[in-house]
Every structure is written in structure tokens, then in C-alpha cells.
Design a protein around this motif. Structure first.
Motif, PDB file in Angstrom:
ATOM      1  N   MET A   1     -36.214 -20.616  37.855  1.00  0.00           N
ATOM      2  CA  MET A   1     -36.989 -22.299  38.240  1.00  0.00           C
ATOM      3  C   MET A   1     -36.786 -22.191  39.411  1.00  0.00           C
ATOM      4  SD  MET A   1     -37.302 -24.078  36.033  1.00  0.00           S
ATOM      5  CE  MET A   1     -38.577 -22.825  35.034  1.00  0.00           C
ATOM      6  N   ARG A   3     -38.423 -20.065  41.343  1.00  0.00           N
ATOM      7  CA  ARG A   3     -39.666 -19.440  41.911  1.00  0.00           C
ATOM      8  C   ARG A   3     -41.132 -20.212  41.612  1.00  0.00           C
ATOM      9  NH1 ARG A   3     -41.345 -15.009  42.388  1.00  0.00           N
ATOM     10  NH2 ARG A   3     -43.603 -15.030  42.188  1.00  0.00           N
ATOM     11  N   SER A   4     -40.585 -20.856  40.682  1.00  0.00           N
ATOM     12  CA  SER A   4     -41.833 -21.840  40.261  1.00  0.00           C
ATOM     13  C   SER A   4     -41.585 -23.148  41.352  1.00  0.00           C
ATOM     14  CB  SER A   4     -41.467 -22.287  38.752  1.00  0.00           C
ATOM     15  OG  SER A   4     -40.426 -22.906  38.381  1.00  0.00           O
ATOM     16  N   ARG A   7     -43.235 -21.012  44.075  1.00  0.00           N
ATOM     17  CA  ARG A   7     -44.880 -21.511  44.637  1.00  0.00           C
ATOM     18  C   ARG A   7     -44.931 -22.693  44.540  1.00  0.00           C
ATOM     19  NH1 ARG A   7     -47.818 -17.050  42.524  1.00  0.00           N
ATOM     20  NH2 ARG A   7     -47.174 -15.874  40.507  1.00  0.00           N
TER      21      ARG A   7
ATOM     22  N   VAL C  13     -45.051 -20.615  34.336  1.00  0.00           N
ATOM     23  CA  VAL C  13     -45.790 -20.517  35.862  1.00  0.00           C
ATOM     24  C   VAL C  13     -47.203 -19.965  35.357  1.00  0.00           C
ATOM     25  CG1 VAL C  13     -46.690 -17.909  37.072  1.00  0.00           C
ATOM     26  CG2 VAL C  13     -43.760 -18.786  37.397  1.00  0.00           C
ATOM     27  N   PHE C 305     -33.035 -12.976  43.876  1.00  0.00           N
ATOM     28  CA  PHE C 305     -33.382 -14.014  42.563  1.00  0.00           C
ATOM     29  C   PHE C 305     -32.451 -14.246  42.089  1.00  0.00           C
ATOM     30  CE2 PHE C 305     -37.520 -14.190  44.656  1.00  0.00           C
ATOM     31  CZ  PHE C 305     -37.526 -15.397  44.830  1.00  0.00           C
TER      32      PHE C 305
END
Lengths: 449, 303, 312
Positions: A1, A3-4, A7, C13, C305
Motif C-alpha cells: 500500500m 507503494r501505491s 506512486r 497499481v 518496505f
């Protein structure tokens, strides 16, 4: 999450960035030129860095309005030129990415660049796609305009076929008895093309010649012991070579002590830049070319003097070599087209001087030309350069042709001089429009019907 | 006949040159299990340093023959400056990591050194040259074989290769520290437990390996034009030699160099068209026939 | 549980990227295109690495995929994007299946070196092929997508969208494969082959299958890259290109299918800006970045992460 989220953050930032640059682009206070040349790798020393020095010197001088006629106006049509320099290293696919960056992120007005033929071939269709004027200044392959047709791409130097044909003509004129021909060329596209064109030319001029060996060492090989033995054993009258840079110097350093050139005449199609680097290593009588009437072959003119002077102050007194002349051709070609486009607008504005908004009309006429106006003025143009007159006559007015010259070396008082210079006109050494180079050579250099 | 002799001589000369470079690579791999891509940079550094030293020597107007000493001085200087920085500063913190990670560490190092060389020496090709255009390459005169002329400098290369190979073999098998080193190669942990200073062994090995790379570069310098990027060309050839011979094997490096040298010379004389990939072809063929190279020891199986 | 989250995240994504496409600046689209092409190749590298294998010659398949895409156009005049990608898949699958019989016996540095040798032989062959442009290569252009004309203004966006979808599918399938029985064998093989054999599984067969999958991924990446860049040349199978893939794979880490995709994006961004802002020392910037990552993040960027420690 996470990550998005990251992004989307990146996406938002970039959107803002692109919006803000879009707003700024309205006023034009300078011409931004992307300049791509080798800053690293084997081509950097002999070609890339001299080209960069030349570009900086030329832009500096043009911006101060110090160039001789007809180029006295500052910058391009009065607007100062701003350079963005990019390394050409890394291969064609990286260059395509960098080209897009130049045009789309840096928003340059035009790109001048590319020494590697592969890079030129790869970039040309992309220039067409993004519709940005791109001037190829040094690459040699004839394939660009023989296999494609472009609106936004120009090349201001002649292609490499000329070098091979002129070398063969020079041999016919000065060494008519040479029969046994050998070659040593790097095993990559330019080396292969150089040899193939030369082999075809020499056979077209004299069917009796005997090709005794063709050595194709790897690009950047460095060690030529075996190749030199093989050349030696073949007892050639003439050795043709398109080697350049470190490879050429290594070959000369290794071949000369082994007396390879005692009985064989060497032809270096791209040898001119090395004359001052290899005194005592280049045997007398070596036939050298400068890929056009550049360097020692450039006719004396105020433009040549200008280039030599401004270059020398940047390069510790070294004279410009042929890539530097090619850079001058590119910048002056664009400048000539740019100012011709302005002249055209002014010309068409004058009759309207009687109209009401005189000032407005004149402002419009003196405004920087649009890209399409520059391109229209560039096509089929003829302009003066330090290497003489350049005619954009092939490839629908996008590919330059010039004459060329060859000469033979003579070593006196610690300096390598070039003698027995012969000049060849453009139409003696370049195929006519619409004919592919190798076909033209094989046809026996046929011209017209 | 001429061609056959030429292939033989060219092959041996080329093999000697390759061996000087490859033997350091195989030594470092054998002891430290690092396939050192930065070996190519050390080679290039050796060459650049040699040009600077030799040209400085000529510029002083000293006797030309002394330039040979300068080549050796350059190689030693490079090894003494860069080996401690690389080994002590970087590699020693990475021991125990995966072999591939170590390869990439040296690759990163290679990239950094590539630009370092550019910053120090610039991008112009450089070469060794005295005031009367003499180079160490032509100073020693020539010899003739079967109608072909070769500089005696080539004999120097062959000599250095033989001396380097024999000296290493002697040091490994006949001296006390050599035997200790063999113990370290066999089992690093047990050797450490027995009191061998493994860290120092590694350091010394790396320095010797770096010296051989730099020496290869220094001896190459007078024969070529020294140019950025020369390390990249050499390192893949050296890999091929070492892999053909068997990684970490001294006689393997010698045999590998001879095979590559001969194949290349034969290709140039009889089939110049295939010279470009002849070496890789041989490498693939050897690996297919002998999966771990020509000289490779049996490995301990760990269950 | 983690699997579901990865699948969901992948879908999000892909959806975000597709939706954002029309609004992204053009330079960013080309940056993403290149990164995704690389990312797909590195997905394959990741699978190999999980199996304990590193190839220094994966440029072989990257290049074969690209040349297959380009040559379909040259030989049969087919310039449909899907057919070009399909061509890349078929050619790399066939070649890797054949070479796999041989390579699946090899491990460690010998696997790396034999792969390198094969890729360099292809390089030599291409350089000798004058009809394919030798080292200059040739230009490639996709003109249709499943029969629809895509030339013109929207071309880049179409290519971008297709690349996003292909990347999504590739990552999803690979993710499912990694979670499958055979996929899980990869890690076991890396740790200890003998134990895997004692368990009754075939190490060679698994290595072979993984090799073919990674080759096909490289082929897809190569074909997409050919369409994207519009130009292909033998440089794609030269060793520094293969080295770059290993480089990105190490930089990324192998813990998740996201790692290679993100790693490729970071790598391309760093390189692109290094080229622009330090044209004389971009190699040094890359080298230092890489050293920093390897020293401080041994599990690759992806370890930033993840909270729990995952074996690299």
C-alpha cells in the motif's frame, strides 16, 4: 500500500511540475540547443570532446556576435544560444531515452548531435515522432536518408561513402600500379561499411586488383600482433584502414616498429586528426583523409580562421580536427536557415508596411521563426562553413554534400605535413539523389541517365 | 609454413600478455572467492600510471632504457595505493556475502574507477613516447622469424609471464606462507581457528593480484594508446581465460591463456571473419565438455 | 494472507497507472515505458536468483526477443504489437528450452559464465550480419494492436498502456507461480539441492522450467523495449547490458514481484538524472548508489518496505 501512496505522490508532483513548465514556455528569450556527444568511452578523446569544445567555442562566439560574415548577427537571429550537453555513451536505446528527456523534460528547441551511426539511426524516427528539429553532425552511415525520409532530421556533413570512393580515386590517380590490396577495419558497422565501399570502388575502377586479406579486429581490441603478421604475410601494395582513435594509434605503434609499411602504402580514411599526435609514427607517403575538406584540407577563408582561432583558445593551442569542423557546419547551417526564415518573414511584411498596425506587423516579422519556418528554410539550402560550401541536396534537401580531399604525408622538422593534395568535387564522390551508395559504386559511378 | 610459424609466435605472445592479467584474477578468486571485475580498472590504472611515469622520465631527459624501470614503478605504485583502499576500505566489510553480491561490489567499483580515471587523466588517448619518438616497445630492437619481424619487447612479455607463473607456483608450494595460504583456500574458518591471520592473507593476496593487473597494464602501455574504457575490453577476455582453465587454478590460467592466444591467432590468419567470437566459442565448448573448466578440484559436498 | 495483498496491490497499481496515463507528462511515459521493459526482464532475473542462479548472459534473451519482434516485421511485414510480443515469446521459449538442457546442469559462476559465452556468441553473429545492420541495428515500429491502427498521436500512450497490462499479467502470473508447489522449490534448491532430491523432486527439471520462464520474461521485455525505443542493435546482448540486469535485480531485492519493477524504475530515474546533471561522472554516481544500497540494504531496496526480515 505504501507503494501505491508513493506512486500517487510521484504522479501528483510530476503533474504539477509539467503544468508549471507549460506556463513558463510562452516567452522566448533564448534558443535552447541540446548537444549530444561522447564524453566517455573510446570515441570521447578523438571525437566527442573536440566536438564539445568546438560547440562551446562556437556558441560563445556566436552569442557575442564575433563570427565573420555572413554570420555576424548575435546567436540565432539575435536570440542567445543556450547549450545543454549530454553524454552519447551507452548505446542506441539509452540515447533514445536521453533524446526524449532532452525534448520532453528539458524542452530544448532543437538537438544537434550524434557521432555514432547507430545512435543517429535510432534517434531519427523519434525526432520525427516528437516533431523536434534534429541536426546530426558527425555520423557517417548513408542508411539514414537512403532508407528513410524525414521532415525534422537534417545531416550537415556528407556521408561516409564519399571517403571510400575518394580514397579509391586518389589511389587510381597516384598509385596506378597498385594491385595487391589489403584492409584492416574494425568489426562494427562503420568499419564494415568503409571496407565494403572501398573494396567495391577499387574493383569498379580496376577489375584486376587482388584483395589479399581483409582483417576485421574487434572494436577496441588494442592488441594487433596477429593482424600485423597476417598483413605482413599477404605482401600488399596498399593497406586500407578506417581505424580511428585509440585503435588507430595502437595499430600504428605496433605496426611501425615491425616495418609493415616498408613495402606497403597505408591509406587512413579518417587519419587527419592523428597527424599531430603521431609524428614519427606515420610513415611518409601515407594517404590520409579528413572525411571532407576539413582540417588541413579546409580552404583558407575568414570562417576557417575564425574557427581555428576560437578553438585554439579553448584547446590549449591545438588546431580543430574534423569533428570540430562538423560541429561548425551544424551550427552555421541552423543559423543560416534560422536567419533566412526571418528574412523571408520580413520580406513578406514590408509591402504591408502601409497597413494600420505597422509596429505589430514588424514585431511579428522580427519574432523568432517557428520550427516549420526554420525547416522550410533549411531544406535545399546552401551555406558557407569553415570547410567550404555545404549543399543540402540529398535526402529531399536534408542531407549535405560537399567535396573532399586526400593527400600524402611528409614528415619534416618534427611536423607531419600533407602534400600532393587532390580535391574531388561532390558529384564525383557522392551518389545522385535516389540511388543507394553501394548500387551507385557497383554501377561504375553512373550519374544521370 | 610462414603462416604456421606466425600463428605460433603471435599466439604465444598474446597468451603471455593474457596470462599476466588473468593470473592475478585467478589468484584472487582462488583465495578470496571474488571474481574481481575491478581487475580491469587496476589494469587500466597500471597503464595510465605507466604512461605518466615513463613520460615524466623521458621529460627529465634520462636514459631511455630507464623507462622500463618506470613501468615497474608504476605497477607497484598502483598496487600499493589502490589495493589497501579497495581491500581494507571496502571488500573486507563484504566477506561472507554471496559470490554474486561480491561480483557486483567489484562492478560498482569498476564504474567508480572508470570515472576516476577520466577525472585524473582525461579522455584523450595517451601513449609513451620519448623526445625522439622512441617508445620502450621499439627500444629493444627486432628479431626475425620466417620472414616476419617482431619487436624483442614481445620476448620481454613472454619472459615476464613465465617468471610470474613460476614465482607464484614456487611461493604457493614451496614457502611457508604459501602453504598457509593453501590452508586458507581449503578452509578459511579452520585456518582462522588454527591461528592463521586470514585477514592479512587476504590483504597480501589482493595486493599481489592488483600488482599483476597493474603490471599487465603497465607492460601494455608502451604498445597501445592508453584510453578510457580499455579495462572493460580486457576483463571479459581475462574471465574467459580463467573460466576455461578452471577458476582459481594457476596451471589452468596458463593453459587457458595459451588456448585463447592460439585460437585467436589462428582465427586472424585463417578465418578473420570469426575472430570476434572465437574466444567465446572456445569458452562455451570447454565448459560444455568440462563444466568447471580444465583444471578444477573436486568440491566438498555439504548435506 | 500476504499473497492476497500482493495480488490486490498489483491490480491497484495497474489500474492507477492506466488511469494516470493520459495525464502524465510525455517524458515520464517514456521513463515508465523503459523501466517497465527492464522490470519485466528483471522479474525473470529474480526467479533465477531465487533458484540460486545468476546469469551474466540474460541479454541473450532480451536481444532475441527484440530481434524476433523486429524481424517479424522485416520478413513477413507483420507489425502488430501483440504478434511482435508473441514472436519474442516463441523464439525465447524455443531457444531457452534447448539451451536449458545444457545449462540446467550448471551452477554458480559456471552458470553465469556459460550464459555469458552464449550471449557473446549471439553478439558476434549479429555483428557479422550486414543484412541486419551489423552493430547499427535497425528500426522497429509497431503499427497495429490486434488489428487496430495505433499509429499517430496516441501511439506512445497505447504502447504505455499495453506495457502496463503486460507487466501486470507477467507479475501476477509469476507471483502465482512462486506461490505454487514448484515455485516454492526454488528457494529450497538455492539452499540445498541434495535435500530437494532426497524429497523426491527433480532439481534439474525445476531449474530448467525456471530458466525457460526467466528467458521468456526477458524476451517479452526485449520485444516491448524494441517497440518502445523503436530501434534494436546487438548491444542488447553485449555483456554490460546483462550486467545491468543483475545490477537492478540486486538493487531491488527478490522478496516480492514488486521489487524488480520498483527497482527498475529507481535505476532508470537515477540514471536519467545522472546523465542530465552530471554528464561527466554518471558512472560514478551509479556505482556509488549501488555500493550504498549493497552495504546498507543487503536485502535490496525492497527491504525498506518490509518489516520482517526476509532472506535475500
Amino acid at each position: 500500500m505504501l507503494r501505491s501512496i508513493l506512486r500517487s505522490a510521484v504522479v501528483c508532483c510530476s503533474l504539477l511540475a509539467s503544468l508549471s513548465t507549460g506556463a513558463l514556455a510562452a516567452q522566448k528569450t533564448s534558443v535552447k540547443v541540446g548537444f549530444v556527444t561522447f564524453l566517455s568511452g573510446p570515441a570521447a578523446g578523438p571525437f566527442g570532446v573536440p566536438a564539445k569544445l568546438a560547440a562551446e567555442a562556437i556558441v560563445d562566439s556566436l552569442n557575442r556576435g564575433e563570427a565573420p560574415a555572413p554570420y555576424q548577427i548575435k546567436g540565432f537571429g539575435g536570440l542567445p544560444i543556450e547549450l545543454v550537453i549530454v553524454d552519447e555513451a551507452g548505446g542506441a536505446s539509452k540515447q533514445v531515452a536521453e533524446f526524449r528527456t532532452l525534448v520532453q523534460r528539458q524542452d530544448v528547441d532543437l538537438v544537434i548531435g550524434y557521432i555514432g551511426s547507430g545512435d543517429c539511426l535510432a534517434v531519427a524516427p523519434i525526432a520525427e515522432e516528437v516533431k523536434r528539429l534534429t541536426v546530426l553532425f558527425d555520423c557517417g552511415t548513408p542508411r539514414i536518408f537512403e532508407e528513410g525520409s524525414y521532415k525534422y532530421v537534417f545531416r550537415t556533413r556528407p556521408h561516409a561513402t564519399m571517403d571510400a570512393v575518394a580514397a579509391a580515386l586518389y589511389l587510381r590517380d597516384t598509385h596506378p600500379t597498385a594491385r595487391r590490396i589489403a584492409g584492416i577495419n574494425q568489426n562494427y558497422a562503420y568499419g564494415q561499411d568503409s571496407w565494403n565501399d572501398f573494396e567495391a570502388s577499387i574493383k569498379a575502377l580496376n577489375p584486376d586488383v587482388d584483395i589479399v586479406t581483409s582483417q576485421m579486429p574487434k572494436f577496441g581490441a588494442g592488441q594487433y600482433g596477429s593482424e600485423i603478421s597476417a598483413l605482413f604475410a599477404a605482401r600488399p601494395d596498399v593497406i586500407h584502414s578506417s581505424l580511428w582513435g585509440g585503435d588507430l594509434e595502437a595499430f600504428m605503434l605496433q605496426a611501425q616498429p615491425r616495418n609493415l609499411f616498408r613495402k606497403s602504402t597505408l591509406v587512413l580514411v579518417a587519419g587527419e586528426p592523428y597527424l599531430h599526435r603521431l609524428p614519427g609514427k606515420i610513415p611518409d607517403g601515407t594517404i590520409v583523409g579528413a572525411r571532407g575538406t576539413n582540417g588541413v584540407y579546409a580552404p583558407d577563408s575568414p570562417l576557417k580562421k575564425w574557427l581555428v582561432d576560437i578553438y585554439k583558445t579553448r584547446a590549449d593551442g591545438l588546431a580543430p580536427n574534423y569533428p570540430a569542423y562538423s560541429v561548425a557546419e551544424a551550427f552555421l547551417g541552423v543559423k543560416a536557415a534560422w536567419e533566412k526564415a526571418i528574412g523571408k518573414k520580413i520580406g513578406s511584411a514590408i509591402p504591408m508596411g502601409a497597413a494600420k498596425n505597422v509596429k505589430e506587423e514588424m514585431d511579428k516579422a522580427y519574432a523568432p521563426p517557428t520550427q516549420d519556418e526554420v525547416i522550410a528554410a533549411f531544406e535545399h539550402s546552401t551555406f558557407e562553413s569553415p570547410s567550404g560550401k555545404v549543399q543540402m541536396s540529398l535526402g529531399n534537401g536534408h542531407q549535405a554534400v560537399t567535396g573532399t580531399a586526400y593527400g600524402a604525408t611528409h614528415f619534416v622538422d618534427g611536423v607531419v605535413k600533407v602534400e600532393k593534395i587532390r580535391y574531388y568535387k561532390a558529384d564525383e564522390v557522392t551518389p545522385p539523389a535516389g540511388v543507394k551508395s553501394l548500387d551507385w559504386i557497383r554501377s561504375g559511378f553512373k550519374r544521370g541517365n | 609454413m610462414t603462416e604456421f610459424v606466425a600463428v605460433l609466435v603471435d599466439g604465444i605472445v598474446y597468451a603471455s600478455w593474457l596470462f599476466i592479467i588473468a593470473v592475478g584474477l585467478t589468484l584472487i578468486y582462488g583465495v578470496m572467492k571474488i571474481l574481481n571485475i575491478a581487475h580491469g580498472s587496476l589494469y587500466a590504472l597500471g597503464a595510465f600510471a605507466a604512461v605518466s611515469c615513463a613520460n615524466a622520465w623521458f621529460a627529465q631527459g634520462y636514459a631511455a632504457m630507464g623507462s622500463f624501470a618506470m613501468l615497474a614503478v608504476a605497477a607497484i605504485a598502483v598496487a600499493l595505493v589502490f589495493a589497501p583502499i579497495i581491500e581494507r576500505g571496502l571488500l573486507r566489510h563484504m566477506y561472507g556475502k554471496d559470490e554474486v553480491v561480491l561480483v557486483l561490489v567489484t562492478y560498482a567499483l569498476f564504474l567508480i574507477l572508470e570515472d576516476f580515471i577520466k577525472l585524473v587523466w582525461g579522455v584523450d588517448p595517451l601513449f609513451v613516447q620519448g623526445p625522439n619518438y622512441e617508445t620502450p616497445y621499439s627500444l629493444l630492437g627486432n628479431f626475425d622469424v620466417a620472414g616476419l619481424t617482431y619487436p624483442n619487447y614481445n620476448l620481454l612479455l613472454v619472459g615476464v609471464a613465465i617468471v610470474a607463473g613460476l614465482a607464484l607456483a614456487w611461493a604457493l608450494n614451496r614457502t611457508r606462507s604459501g602453504k598457509l595460504l593453501l590452508a586458507v583456500i581449503h578452509d578459511r574458518e579452520v585456518s582462522a581457528a588454527l591461528g592463521i591471520n586470514v585477514g592479512r592473507m587476504y590483504f597480501v593476496t589482493f595486493t599481489i593480484g592488483a600488482f599483476l593487473a597493474a603490471l599487465g597494464g603497465a607492460l601494455t602501455a608502451p604498445t597501445v594508446s592508453v584510453v578510457t574504457g580499455m579495462g572493460a575490453e580486457v576483463i571479459v577476455m581475462a574471465f574467459a581465460v580463467v573460466v576455461i582453465g578452471g577458476l582459481g587454478s594457476l596451471p589452468g590460467a596458463a593453459l587457458g591463456a595459451l588456448i585463447v592466444g592460439m585460437v585467436r591467432a589462428a582465427a586472424v590468419h585463417y578465418a578473420p571473419e570469426v575472430e570476434l567470437f572465437s574466444v567465446y566459442f572456445v569458452m562455451a565448448a570447454v565448459l560444455i565438455a568440462r563444466p568447471k573448466g580444465l583444471f578444477s578440484g573436486a568440491e566438498v559436498r555439504k548435506i | 494472507m500476504t499473497r492476497d495483498r500482493t495480488v490486490l496491490a498489483l491490480l491497484v497499481v495497474v489500474a492507477v497507472l492506466l488511469a494516470a496515463g493520459p495525464f502524465l507528462p510525455r517524458w515520464m511515459i517514456s521513463l515508465f515505458n523503459v523501466s517497465m521493459g527492464y522490470g519485466i526482464v528483471v522479474l525473470g532475473m529474480m526467479l533465477l536468483m531465487r533458484t540460486g542462479l545468476v546469469s551474466f548472459g540474460h541479454g541473450l534473451y532480451y536481444c532475441l526477443g527484440a530481434y524476433a519482434a523486429g524481424m517479424i516485421d522485416q520478413i513477413w511485414n507483420v507489425s502488430d504489437m501483440l504478434a511482435m510480443i508473441g514472436g519474442g515469446i516463441v523464439v525465447t521459449a524455443v531457444v531457452s528450452t534447448i539451451l536449458g538442457f545444457l545449462l540446467s546442469k550448471y551452477r554458480e559462476i559456471f552458470f553465469a559464465m556459460l550464459s555469458l559465452a552464449f550471449s557473446m556468441i549471439l553478439y558476434g553473429l549479429l555483428v557479422k550480419s550486414a543484412s541486419l545492420g551489423s552493430t547499427d541495428g535497425f528500426n522497429v515500429a509497431a503499427k497495429t494492436l490486434a488489428g487496430m491502427d495505433i499509429t499517430g498521436k496516441g501511439l506512445r500512450l497505447t504502447v504505455y498502456s499495453v506495457t502496463v497490462v503486460v507487466m501486470g499479467i507477467a507479475a501476477l502470473l509469476l507471483h502465482r507461480y512462486l506461490a505454487s508447489h514448484r515455485g516454492r522449490l526454488a528457494g529450497a534448491i538455492r539452499d540445498n539441492e541434495l535435500r530437494v532430491e532426497y524429497m523426491g523432486a527433480s532439481v534439474r527439471a525445476t531449474v530448467h522450467v525456471n530458466y525457460v520462464i526467466s528467458a521468456v520474461l526477458a524476451g517479452i521485455g526485449g520485444a516491448l523495449m524494441a517497440i518502445n525505443i523503436g530501434h534494436i542493435d546487438p548491444e542488447m546482448t553485449y555483456w554490460p547490458q546483462s550486467g545491468e540486469f543483475v545490477f537492478i535485480a540486486i538493487l531491488s531485492g527478490t522478496a516480492s514481484v514488486f521489487a524488480p519493477l520498483g527497482g527498475a524504475l529507481v535505476f532508470e530515474t537515477v540514471r536519467s538524472f545522472a546523465y542530465e546533471y552530471s554528464p561527466n561522472t554518471w558512472q560514478m554516481v551509479l556505482g556509488i548508489t549501488m555500493l550504498v544500497v549493497m552495504i546498507f540494504l543487503p536485502g535490496g531496496l525492497w527491504s525498506l518496505f518490509t518489516r520482517k526480515k526476509v532472506a535475500a
